[in-house]
Design an enzyme around this catalytic site. Structure first.
Site, PDB file in Angstrom:
ATOM      1  N   SER A 281       0.806  -1.224   0.000  1.00  0.00           N
ATOM      2  CA  SER A 281       0.000   0.000   0.000  1.00  0.00           C
ATOM      3  C   SER A 281       0.842   1.279   0.000  1.00  0.00           C
ATOM      4  O   SER A 281       0.345   2.337  -0.349  1.00  0.00           O
ATOM      5  CB  SER A 281      -0.928   0.021   1.214  1.00  0.00           C
ATOM      6  OG  SER A 281      -0.179  -0.137   2.403  1.00  0.00           O
TER       7      SER A 281
ATOM      8  N   ASP B 292      -4.056   7.790   8.216  1.00  0.00           N
ATOM      9  CA  ASP B 292      -5.236   6.978   8.566  1.00  0.00           C
ATOM     10  C   ASP B 292      -4.959   5.950   9.653  1.00  0.00           C
ATOM     11  O   ASP B 292      -5.708   4.995   9.803  1.00  0.00           O
ATOM     12  CB  ASP B 292      -5.756   6.267   7.311  1.00  0.00           C
ATOM     13  CG  ASP B 292      -4.719   5.299   6.724  1.00  0.00           C
ATOM     14  OD1 ASP B 292      -3.578   5.273   7.229  1.00  0.00           O
ATOM     15  OD2 ASP B 292      -5.044   4.571   5.769  1.00  0.00           O
TER      16      ASP B 292
ATOM     17  N   HIS C 185      -1.075   4.517   7.335  1.00  0.00           N
ATOM     18  CA  HIS C 185      -0.295   5.132   6.252  1.00  0.00           C
ATOM     19  C   HIS C 185      -0.031   6.604   6.551  1.00  0.00           C
ATOM     20  O   HIS C 185      -0.663   7.186   7.427  1.00  0.00           O
ATOM     21  CB  HIS C 185      -1.057   4.991   4.933  1.00  0.00           C
ATOM     22  CG  HIS C 185      -1.474   3.570   4.660  1.00  0.00           C
ATOM     23  ND1 HIS C 185      -2.748   3.124   4.893  1.00  0.00           N
ATOM     24  CD2 HIS C 185      -0.763   2.513   4.204  1.00  0.00           C
ATOM     25  CE1 HIS C 185      -2.821   1.828   4.580  1.00  0.00           C
ATOM     26  NE2 HIS C 185      -1.630   1.434   4.165  1.00  0.00           N
TER      27      HIS C 185
END
Ligand code: NAG
Ligand code: NAG
Ligand code: NAG
Ligand code: NAG
Ligand code: NAG
Length: 392
Positions: free
Chosen positions: A42, A351, A354
């Site tokens: 990610s 978040d 991240h």
């Protein structure tokens, strides 16, 4: 004016096209990398997991607002409010942003390269976690799968005669990858000692991928290490402790988790040294995400971040995480109802898991300046590097 001196409309259009074409090709020759191929999780996913979630049916939050609010003004599938490090690398080289492999990729023209990184991806494949009894929710997206997607597109991307030439001018971003292999185990309550035994196989998987790519023709790599996970909000929340000396007094980060990241990074660098010795015609740049991020965690206000704020901008509590005990608060940034800070550029964490675009931007700048080996600034070609400084 004699008619002989006039340009016919067709000739004029022809000349304009030639001028346009030459200015385009000028763009491509400015930097000496014409494309980026990227593999990872990610931290580098520019839309793959969002697309896969729509076809396989699992939910990813990166497809909802406020993800993407800062730069794109819409969710793109990136796990941040804006651009990721891979986007800053691409813009710095004067390239378009790298399209994800899945989704709206234009099959005829992947000039700027292809991004195979998928959020949730691991370095090890599913059987590794099955054997250890660890639940690993994202199936068939490990590094092995990403490499196989790359091999599948090769016949349509280039022909034997020009593959090596194209890859000679391509940058291969390999990582960050491995973070999720450890995340799943930490979340499952496995001990430091047990998870340490994952590091060798993870490094081995990264190393095998690099070597396979070299055999296909890859020459220049950027290989990022792991971030300081002891500074990441979700870890600070899940692994909080009332004992004061559990935390690094300078940063408020969890010492043993950062030691784990460094353990991985040390082994990764040793392996990269080995590969460089075996393949001296290659350039393998270690991107030190850990120390570039730690520079920010040590002096947040130097970079415009709130001092002492380790909590996320979106979801969860915006209190200083390390001072709050284990709470039931869920770090959930999901959907437009989520509580979001006013100015994401004041937060390092986006978040819970991240980072914000602002943090990625500073980490990238740190890589260029101090935190890559061999130094990116010298190892990547010059033109593209100096040209786009102002964009940051
Ligand atoms: C998983 O990895 C192991 C070892 O690297 C390999 O032998 C096996 O074939 C892989 N399985 C899948 C499904 O890719
Ligand atoms: C993963 O791949 C295997 C082998 O190709 C397949 O049998 C399985 O259904 C796949 N799993 C998921 C969740 O896509
Ligand atoms: C790759 O690039 C190097 C240096 O830029 C050059 O010497 C070499 O000939 C190139 N190889 C191919 C196959 O294009
Ligand atoms: C943190 O805890 C939440 C809730 O129990 C869990 O879903 C998540 O996977 C954990 N993450 C880590 C990195 O430990
Ligand atoms: C806090 O950390 C200490 C070691 O620094 C450990 O002995 C203790 O069990 C931890 N407490 C909790 C509640 O996790």
């Amino acid at each position: 004016m004699s008619s002989a001196g006039k340009l016919s409309p067709a000739t004029a259009i022809f000349i304009i096209i030639i001028i346009l074409l030459s200015s385009f090709s000028g763009n491509f020759t400015v930097g000496c990398y014409t494309s980026i191929f990227s593999f990872g999780d990610s931290l580098a996913d520019t839309g793959n997991s969002l697309h896969l979630s729509q076809t396989i049916g699992y939910h990813v939050n990166s497809g909802t607002f406020p993800f993407g609010q800062t730069y794109f003004h819409r969710p793109t599938g990136r796990f941040s409010d804006g651009r990721l490090i891979i986007d800053f690398i691409a813009q710095h080289l004067g390239l378009e942003l790298i399209p994800p492999y899945f989704g709206e990729r234009n099959h005829d023209m992947f000039m700027p390269g292809i991004n195979f990184a998928v959020g949730g991806s691991t370095a090890m494949n599913d059987s590794f976690f099955d054997q250890k009894g660890i639940h690993e929710p994202y199936k068939n997206v490990s590094l092995i799968h990403q490499l196989s997607w790359f091999k599948q597109i090769l016949p349509s991307y280039c022909h034997q005669s020009n593959c090596r030439e194209i890859f000679n001018n391509s940058l291969f971003l390999l990582g960050e990858i491995g973070g999720n292999d450890y995340n799943h185990a930490f979340a499952d309550g496995r001990s430091f000692e047990e998870i340490q035994t994952f590091v060798d196989p993870v490094i081995h998987s990264i190393s095998n991928t690099i070597i396979e790519l070299i055999e296909i023709g890859a020459v220049t790599f950027i290989v990022p290490g792991n971030l300081p996970i002891g500074c990441i909000s979700i870890y600070l929340n899940n692994f909080s402790n009332s004992s004061k000396d559990y935390y690094d007094p300078e940063t408020g980060c969890i010492i043993w988790l950062n030691e784990f990241s460094q353990y991985h990074n040390d082994k990764l660098q040793t392996e990269l040294t080995r590969i460089r010795d075996l393949h001296p015609h290659t350039t393998i740049i270690y991107a030190d995400y850990y120390n570039s991020a730690m520079a920010i965690f040590r002096n947040p206000s130097n970079y415009g971040f709130k001092e002492g704020e380790l909590g996320p901008c979106c979801g969860g509590s915006n209190d200083k995480v390390s001072s709050s005990k284990n709470t039931d608060e869920k770090y959930s940034c999901d959907g437009p109802e989520t509580k979001t800070c006013d100015d994401p550029s004041e937060y390092i964490n986006w978040d819970g898991t991240h980072l914000t675009e602002a943090a990625y931007k500073w980490i990238f700048k740190g890589l260029l300046k101090d935190y890559s080996y061999p130094p990116m600034e010298n190892s990547l070609c010059n033109g593209g590097l100096s040209l786009h400084h102002n964009e940051l």
